[in-house]
Enzyme design. Sequence first.
Site, short mmCIF file in Angstrom:
data_model
loop_
_atom_site.label_atom_id
_atom_site.label_comp_id
_atom_site.label_asym_id
_atom_site.label_seq_id
_atom_site.Cartn_x
_atom_site.Cartn_y
_atom_site.Cartn_z
N LYS A 196 0.79 -1.43 -0.03
CA LYS A 196 0.09 0.08 0.04
C LYS A 196 1.06 1.80 -0.25
O LYS A 196 1.64 1.40 0.51
CB LYS A 196 -0.59 0.07 0.84
CG LYS A 196 -1.96 1.02 1.67
CD LYS A 196 -2.80 0.70 2.63
CE LYS A 196 -3.31 2.86 2.30
NZ LYS A 196 -4.92 2.30 2.97
N ARG A 206 -10.95 10.55 1.67
CA ARG A 206 -10.44 10.75 3.02
C ARG A 206 -11.07 11.41 3.38
O ARG A 206 -12.02 11.85 4.89
CB ARG A 206 -9.67 11.13 3.81
CG ARG A 206 -8.12 10.05 3.35
CD ARG A 206 -6.36 10.66 3.65
NE ARG A 206 -5.87 9.42 3.53
CZ ARG A 206 -4.59 9.76 3.15
NH1 ARG A 206 -3.54 11.13 2.90
NH2 ARG A 206 -3.81 8.95 2.92
N LYS A 218 1.42 10.08 5.84
CA LYS A 218 1.18 8.59 6.25
C LYS A 218 2.60 7.51 5.44
O LYS A 218 2.57 6.96 5.38
CB LYS A 218 -0.09 7.58 6.02
CG LYS A 218 -1.26 8.41 6.46
CD LYS A 218 -2.24 7.42 6.14
CE LYS A 218 -3.27 7.71 6.58
NZ LYS A 218 -4.74 7.23 6.71
N GLU A 234 7.51 -6.24 1.25
CA GLU A 234 6.17 -6.16 1.62
C GLU A 234 5.21 -7.44 1.79
O GLU A 234 4.59 -8.30 2.80
CB GLU A 234 5.47 -5.19 1.73
CG GLU A 234 6.30 -4.05 2.68
CD GLU A 234 6.27 -3.43 3.83
OE1 GLU A 234 5.05 -4.65 4.57
OE2 GLU A 234 7.24 -2.88 4.31
N LYS A 249 -1.94 -1.22 -3.91
CA LYS A 249 -3.09 -0.25 -4.11
C LYS A 249 -1.92 1.32 -3.73
O LYS A 249 -1.55 1.39 -2.66
CB LYS A 249 -3.98 -0.56 -2.64
CG LYS A 249 -4.70 0.62 -2.52
CD LYS A 249 -5.53 0.47 -0.57
CE LYS A 249 -5.65 2.14 0.10
NZ LYS A 249 -6.72 1.94 0.60
N SER A 275 -10.32 6.03 -4.78
CA SER A 275 -11.15 6.94 -4.77
C SER A 275 -11.06 7.94 -5.40
O SER A 275 -11.37 7.96 -6.49
CB SER A 275 -11.23 7.26 -3.80
OG SER A 275 -10.60 7.89 -2.58
N TYR A 314 -15.40 0.78 -7.20
CA TYR A 314 -15.84 2.34 -6.91
C TYR A 314 -17.18 1.91 -7.95
O TYR A 314 -18.09 2.13 -8.14
CB TYR A 314 -16.19 2.95 -6.30
CG TYR A 314 -15.37 3.57 -5.45
CD1 TYR A 314 -15.66 3.53 -3.93
CD2 TYR A 314 -13.73 3.96 -5.18
CE1 TYR A 314 -15.08 3.49 -2.91
CE2 TYR A 314 -13.15 3.84 -4.69
CZ TYR A 314 -13.31 3.49 -2.84
OH TYR A 314 -12.97 3.06 -1.96
C1 PBG Z 1 -7.29 3.46 5.65
C2 PBG Z 1 -7.79 3.52 4.44
C3 PBG Z 1 -7.54 3.77 3.28
C4 PBG Z 1 -8.12 3.85 1.91
C5 PBG Z 1 -8.26 2.35 2.18
N1 PBG Z 1 -8.20 2.29 3.35
C6 PBG Z 1 -6.91 5.72 3.36
C7 PBG Z 1 -5.17 6.04 3.89
O1 PBG Z 1 -4.92 5.16 4.08
O2 PBG Z 1 -5.24 7.02 4.05
C8 PBG Z 1 -8.49 4.59 0.00
C9 PBG Z 1 -9.06 3.83 -0.46
C10 PBG Z 1 -9.44 4.35 -1.42
O3 PBG Z 1 -9.45 5.67 -1.35
O4 PBG Z 1 -10.50 4.25 -2.03
N2 PBG Z 1 -7.46 3.02 6.17
#
Ligand code: PBG
Length: 325
Positions: A196, A206, A218, A234, A249, A275, A314
Amino acid sequence: MFLQRRNRILRTNAAIRSLVAETNVSANDFLVPFFIVEGTYVKEQIPSMPGYYRMSLENTVLHVKHLYSIGARAVLLFIKCADTEKDNTGAAALRVDGLMQKSIKAIKEAVPEILVFTDVALDPYSIYGHDGIVTNGLINNDATVAVLAAMAVSHAIAGADFVAPSDMMDGRVAAIRRALENHQQHHVGIMSYSAKYASCWYGPFRDALDSAPGFGDKKTYQMNPANRIEALKETSMDIQEGADIVMIKPALSYLDIIRDIKNKVNVPVAAYQVSGEYAMIKAAAAQGWVDEQAAMIESLLSIKRAGTDIIATYYAETYLKLLQA
Ligand code: PBG
């Protein structure tokens, strides 16, 4: 002109093109994300995700039934925690009657056949909007892992089929597997967000959960977009620790990583069309700059072709409707 081979023969018409297509996106490929909020009969559009909604539980259940009826086989649940419930310990994430736990139960009761995957991370519950417990301004890995393991067990007991840790703490998959075993939740699987990245494409998510980090970013836990080898490290560690499914991701900017991982591992590979990827297509389509349906199909096909077995997107509902048409 004499040609020994004429490659265009296999592209002559739609029938032959479909016969020789190497990749096919089908209803079985999707994980459908849900954003669940407190309240009754809530259905509010997420401004940065046109056509996508936060829903309260009864509306969520109705929608899950509908999705199952059009071919969806798995949902991925996220909850939006009320501001008053947020703290720095994740207490609200562990309640037996918490929104996530209630939602899992209600969905499994209404549609027992659908697979329920649950997000395991602290950010929706954190006053700091971070995926971990904050100690002296730093993300406390080991304290966080203990809470994540307890959270995963509570989801399992509520009826989750798979828990999906999305936090990128070290050692969390092993801790979750051990906790599930210790609590007789042997049947529950782990889909880990293994690679990720610290990505700009999470912005609309968010907004949806009101979970943007309150300080810093992050980058001390999510991966540097510059790195490839690290994704393999990982992911292979998560598999050793017990991950049943691994995930990359975001998806579209990381197709090389998906392929690298697919070539190396012997577990199913998932990818998350996040997203911002969705919002980007929506925004360009709203301007009339790209054809939305074509962009949806091409992006999903590319993600699948890269080596994905499961796609969180989505666009799942729109695509499922298209398959039915
Ligand atoms: C956080 C989490 C995130 C997403 C899924 N789980 C955002 C982040 O790490 O800040 C993002 C999913 C998306 O953007 O569709 N645990």
